[in-house]
Scaffold this active site. Structure first.
Site, mmCIF file in Angstrom:
data_model
loop_
_atom_site.group_PDB
_atom_site.id
_atom_site.type_symbol
_atom_site.label_atom_id
_atom_site.label_comp_id
_atom_site.label_asym_id
_atom_site.label_seq_id
_atom_site.Cartn_x
_atom_site.Cartn_y
_atom_site.Cartn_z
ATOM 1 N N HIS A 133 0.864 -1.176 0.000
ATOM 2 C CA HIS A 133 0.000 0.000 0.000
ATOM 3 C C HIS A 133 0.909 1.236 0.000
ATOM 4 O O HIS A 133 2.021 1.185 0.525
ATOM 5 C CB HIS A 133 -0.847 -0.051 1.282
ATOM 6 C CG HIS A 133 -1.917 0.978 1.394
ATOM 7 N ND1 HIS A 133 -1.669 2.278 1.773
ATOM 8 C CD2 HIS A 133 -3.257 0.897 1.193
ATOM 9 C CE1 HIS A 133 -2.811 2.950 1.816
ATOM 10 N NE2 HIS A 133 -3.800 2.134 1.463
ATOM 11 N N LYS A 235 -10.792 -0.413 10.432
ATOM 12 C CA LYS A 235 -11.027 -1.613 9.619
ATOM 13 C C LYS A 235 -11.404 -2.804 10.493
ATOM 14 O O LYS A 235 -11.595 -3.911 10.001
ATOM 15 C CB LYS A 235 -9.782 -1.938 8.786
ATOM 16 C CG LYS A 235 -9.462 -0.875 7.735
ATOM 17 C CD LYS A 235 -8.296 -1.287 6.884
ATOM 18 C CE LYS A 235 -7.610 -0.120 6.200
ATOM 19 N NZ LYS A 235 -8.289 0.365 5.018
HETATM 20 C C1 LIG Z 1 -2.490 -2.743 3.609
HETATM 21 C C2 LIG Z 1 -2.844 -1.356 4.051
HETATM 22 N N1 LIG Z 1 -1.908 -0.603 4.625
HETATM 23 C C3 LIG Z 1 -2.164 0.642 5.046
HETATM 24 C C4 LIG Z 1 -3.403 1.201 4.880
HETATM 25 C C5 LIG Z 1 -3.650 2.594 5.346
HETATM 26 O O1 LIG Z 1 -4.650 2.606 6.304
HETATM 27 P P1 LIG Z 1 -5.222 3.995 6.844
HETATM 28 O O2 LIG Z 1 -5.784 4.712 5.656
HETATM 29 O O3 LIG Z 1 -6.229 3.616 7.839
HETATM 30 O O4 LIG Z 1 -4.060 4.719 7.414
HETATM 31 C C6 LIG Z 1 -4.407 0.474 4.261
HETATM 32 C C7 LIG Z 1 -5.745 1.056 4.015
HETATM 33 O O5 LIG Z 1 -6.476 0.656 3.148
HETATM 34 C C8 LIG Z 1 -4.125 -0.850 3.848
HETATM 35 O O6 LIG Z 1 -5.064 -1.607 3.265
#
Ligand SMILES: Cc1ncc(COP(=O)(O)O)c(C=O)c1O
Length: 420
Positions: A133, A235
């Site tokens: 991500h 989540k």
């Molecule tokens: C694998 C992964 N890492 C990091 C994030 C970032 O999460 P957040 O937007 O809650 O900081 C996400 C969000 O979709 C994710 O799926």
């Protein structure tokens, strides 16, 4: 076509009862009952989490750690009780290892900013993977631009798993190996412990992006081999605005503060400051108190279901989804990621005929089916897959076969709408 593949899942979770706990799932959109299959983006919230936060605001609301009056102490106690719940949920040894942040993105940025700037010099190596991500890519790119560190990437195999053939060479001389425990695009469960062991043997620190893992599988820091681990509350049935950074105590101890002000100090003088002890050293300013307490309620809720049962439910639902979509749509659908349900989570990125993912998402929305479309904040992975975007359905504790059938029926409608 109706859902002819309906079969009853094992008695892993009572989804009918669970659904009743989630007020939003009672609503309709466009005159159709909502089918919420976008939990990889954010989960819905059970009433108990909403009630806990309302109760906090109605009966306790006061700033933490500062007041000595009754409700201020109550607020502090409830917040710190939630920290203990998080500690227990992930198997950390001490609450000193549990830092509250805004979200997983902030947790990973904290690691890059504080650990990275302390430990990484020009030419030092950070190993990432191709399926990350952006939250686990951009902070390292920023550091690369700033101090010319080297980024290496574990490649993705065609079957959606990481290619570990080259792992020894990739981690050789690396200072940090930072990677996702479960892909938000492919659902791939990565071999966390195996990579962590090789990384540790090479003398590297291991940072896990567990944003998609912690909500769905039992999490044990020691079993995973994590030195640092990031996830988000929203989540996992918790509110937005609250995230967690787990860090091994000696590692966090050696890291300088990230943001300055508020609870992160022990003393401030005109000529300097002394940081607070862990974990407050990393918690500047008034924390998201209601959100932290709400996360504690979400953890109670998940614990009552049992994370083993949550995982069993998702494996069975994953098998049902893969079977249903491939049997109903054959070559018209391409589902990315591992074919074996035990190697993945219930996240299904797919291409459907030659329809644009945004068109799919819009037509599905008319049927009340909420799927995401786009690059899912993983543009490098999209490039590796040779596509610009996918549609993505992702399931959680309140989904069952009826949601999968509704998704399939809505895909049928999409095909008809675009006149195939
Ligand atoms: C694998 C992964 N890492 C990091 C994030 C970032 O999460 P957040 O937007 O809650 O900081 C996400 C969000 O979709 C994710 O799926």
């Amino acid at each position: 076509m109706a859902g002819g593949l309906m079969s009853t899942l094992g008695d892993t979770l009572d989804v009918t009862a669970i659904r009743k706990d989630f007020p939003l799932l009672e609503r309709s959109v466009h005159g159709k009952p909502i089918v919420y299959v976008d939990s990889a983006a954010t989960s819905q919230k059970p009433r108990v989490v909403l009630d806990t936060m309302t109760r906090y605001y109605e009966t306790i609301n006061a700033n933490v750690h500062r007041g000595v009056y009754y409700i201020a102490e109550q607020a502090t106690n409830e917040m710190e009780a939630a920290r203990e719940k998080v500690r227990d949920f992930i198997g950390a040894r001490s609450i000193r290892e549990v830092v509250f942040t805004k979200n997983a993105t902030e947790s990973l940025n904290l690691v890059a900013h504080s650990w990275g700037r302390t430990n990484l010099q020009r030419g030092d190596v950070v190993v990432l993977t191709e399926l990350e991500h952006h939250a686990n890519l951009v902070p390292w790119h920023i550091l690369k631009a700033e101090r010319d560190i080297e980024l290496r990437f574990i490649r993705l195999r065609d079957d959606g798993q990481l290619d570990l053939d080259d792992l020894d060479r990739l981690v050789d001389g690396a200072k940090l190996v930072s990677f996702s425990a479960m892909s938000n695009v492919l659902g791939t469960l990565t071999p966390v412990r195996r990579i962590a062991d090789v990384a540790h043997a090479a003398g590297a620190t291991v940072c896990i992006d567990a944003c998609q893992f912690v909500p769905h599988l039992p999490t044990d820091i020691a079993e995973l081999g994590a030195d640092l681990l990031a996830f988000s509350g929203h989540k996992m049935c918790g509110p937005t605005g609250i995230g967690v950074l787990y860090g091994r105590e000696d590692i966090l101890d050696a890291m300088p503060p990230f943001l300055g002000g508020g609870e992160m100090i022990r003393d401030v003088r005109l000529d300097g400051f002394t940081p607070n002890e862990l974990p407050w050293k990393f918690e500047a300013g008034t924390p998201p108190i209601a959100e932290i307490i709400g996360l504690g309620a979400a953890i109670d809720y998940l614990n009552a279901l049992g994370m083993d049962a949550v995982r069993r439910h998702e494996v069975e639902l994953t098998a049902y989804t893969l079977r249903t979509l491939t049997e109903r749509f054959g070559d018209d659908i391409n589902i990315y990621g591992p074919a074996e349900p035990s190697q993945r989570g219930a996240v299904f990125s797919f291409s459907f005929r030659d329809l644009h993912p945004h068109d799919i998402s819009q037509v599905l929305d008319q049927q009340g089916v909420c799927v995401r479309a786009g690059h899912h904040c993983a543009k490098p992975l999209m490039r590796v897959l040779g596509i610009g975007a996918t549609a993505r359905a992702s399931l959680y504790i309140y989904n069952d076969e009826s949601d999968v059938d509704a998704l399939a029926d809505a895909l049928d409608s999409a095909a008809q709408f675009f006149d195939f």
